[in-house]
Motif scaffolding. Sequence first.
Motif, PDB file in Angstrom:
ATOM      1  N   CYS A  92       0.862  -1.185   0.000  1.00 12.08           N
ATOM      2  CA  CYS A  92       0.000   0.000   0.000  1.00 12.08           C
ATOM      3  C   CYS A  92       0.899   1.236   0.000  1.00 12.08           C
ATOM      4  N   HIS A 150      -8.410  -2.976  -2.461  1.00 12.78           N
ATOM      5  CA  HIS A 150      -9.257  -1.958  -1.846  1.00 12.78           C
ATOM      6  C   HIS A 150     -10.732  -2.309  -1.991  1.00 12.78           C
ATOM      7  N   GLU A 190      -2.308  -5.331  -3.646  1.00  4.35           N
ATOM      8  CA  GLU A 190      -1.376  -5.001  -2.565  1.00  4.35           C
ATOM      9  C   GLU A 190      -0.708  -6.273  -2.031  1.00  4.35           C
ATOM     10  N   ASP A 229      -3.025  -0.642   5.429  1.00  4.21           N
ATOM     11  CA  ASP A 229      -3.718  -1.711   4.684  1.00  4.21           C
ATOM     12  C   ASP A 229      -3.100  -3.107   4.797  1.00  4.21           C
ATOM     13  N   GLN A 275      -5.401  -6.274   4.052  1.00  2.00           N
ATOM     14  CA  GLN A 275      -5.746  -6.635   2.669  1.00  2.00           C
ATOM     15  C   GLN A 275      -4.511  -6.953   1.827  1.00  2.00           C
TER      16      GLN A 275
HETATM   17 MN    MN Z   1      -3.968   0.739   0.273  1.00  2.57          MN
END
Ligand code: MN
Length: 327
Positions: free
Chosen positions: A83, A254, A280, A291, A294
Motif C-alpha cells: 500500500c 481496496h 497489494e 492496509d 488486505q
Molecule cells: Mn492501500
Amino acid sequence: MSVVSAACGVGTPLHLRRPASRVVSFLGDATRLAALTGVKEIIHVTQPYKQVSREWKAENTVVRLPGGLAVGGDEVVVMAGPCSVESEEQILASARAVREAGAAILRGGAFKPRSSPYTFQGLGLKGLKLLAKAREETGLLVVTEAMDIEGVAAVEEHADIIQIGARNMQNFSLLKRAGRARKPVLLKRGLAATITELLLSAEYLLAEGNHDVILCERGVRGFDSNTTRNVFDVSAIAVVHELSHLPIIADPSHATGRRDKVIPMARAAVAAGADGILVEVHPQPDRALSDGAQSLYPEQFEIVMEEIRGIAAVLGRKVPSGSAVMP
Ligand code: MN
Ligand code: PEP
C-alpha cells in the motif's frame, strides 16, 4: 468555406483534424455543417463524455509503456506491491517478491490519502526516490499516486504511471494538471462514483491532451462494511468496455479489504475481461503501516499469479512478467 473553419464558427474545436483521417471533431451544434460540400456524415456522440466514448473512437486504446509493455491490448498487466512505501528495505523486498512472482509493475504509495491525519501519511519525495531505486534494481515499472497539483511533477519525474486515487476522482484541478502530464494516468473510481462520473473524470484528462488513460474499478461503498470494505463492482469492467475505448483494470485489494477475499476477486476481475489488476502485496503484512489486512503474503501472490495466468490463457490473453521490461 472549409469544414474546419465552419466548425470553429459553431462550436468548441477538440481535434480539428485527427492525424491521417478526415474527421473534424468539435463540441457544438453540427446542423449548419450538414450542407457543406465535403461533409459526408455527421456522427452525434450521445453520451455526456465525448472523447472517452466508443462512439468517438471504436477501437480499443492501448496505453504503451516503456519496455514494450502495453495496457489495453492482449495482455493482462499485473501491478503489485505494498500500500505504502515504508522504507528502502521494505520496498526493495516487495519489488523483488512481486517481480519473482511475475508482476510487471511495482505499486506503492509515497503520498498517502489517509482518512485520519494521525495515521502514516507516506514518505513523500523520499518514497518516490525509493520507488525509482526499486525500478532501477528490478526493471519493474512504477505506478504511484499524485495527491495534489504540486505533487504531479515529482510523480511524473519518478514514476511510469501517475495514479489518481479514488478520493481525488473528482478533483478537477488535479485532473486538469494530470491531463497535461507526459505520463499515462491510472484513474481510480471514486468511493461512490457512477460509471458516467468516472468517464467524465477521464474526459478531463483527454480534454487536456492526455490520451494515455487507464481506468480502475476499486469497489464502491456498500451498506455492509462488516463483511468487505467495499463492494467490488465486477460488472463495471464489462460496462466500461462497452461504453469506452479506454482500458480498465481492477483493484481487488481496496475492493474487499481482506486478503482472503482478494484472491477470488482477482480471478473474477481477469475472467470479466479486466486489462490488468492492481494488488497489494507486502513482505510482512502484519507489520504494514497501512492496509496490512488486505495485503497478500508473497506466497499468496505467487498463487494468484499462477491462477490468473490460467484464466487469461482461456481468454486468449497473456500475463507479461517484469522480465520483459528492461531497466
Ligand atoms: Mn492501500
Ligand atoms: C491506493 O491504491 O493506494 C489507494 C489509496 O487506493 P484508493 O484511492 O482506491 O482508495
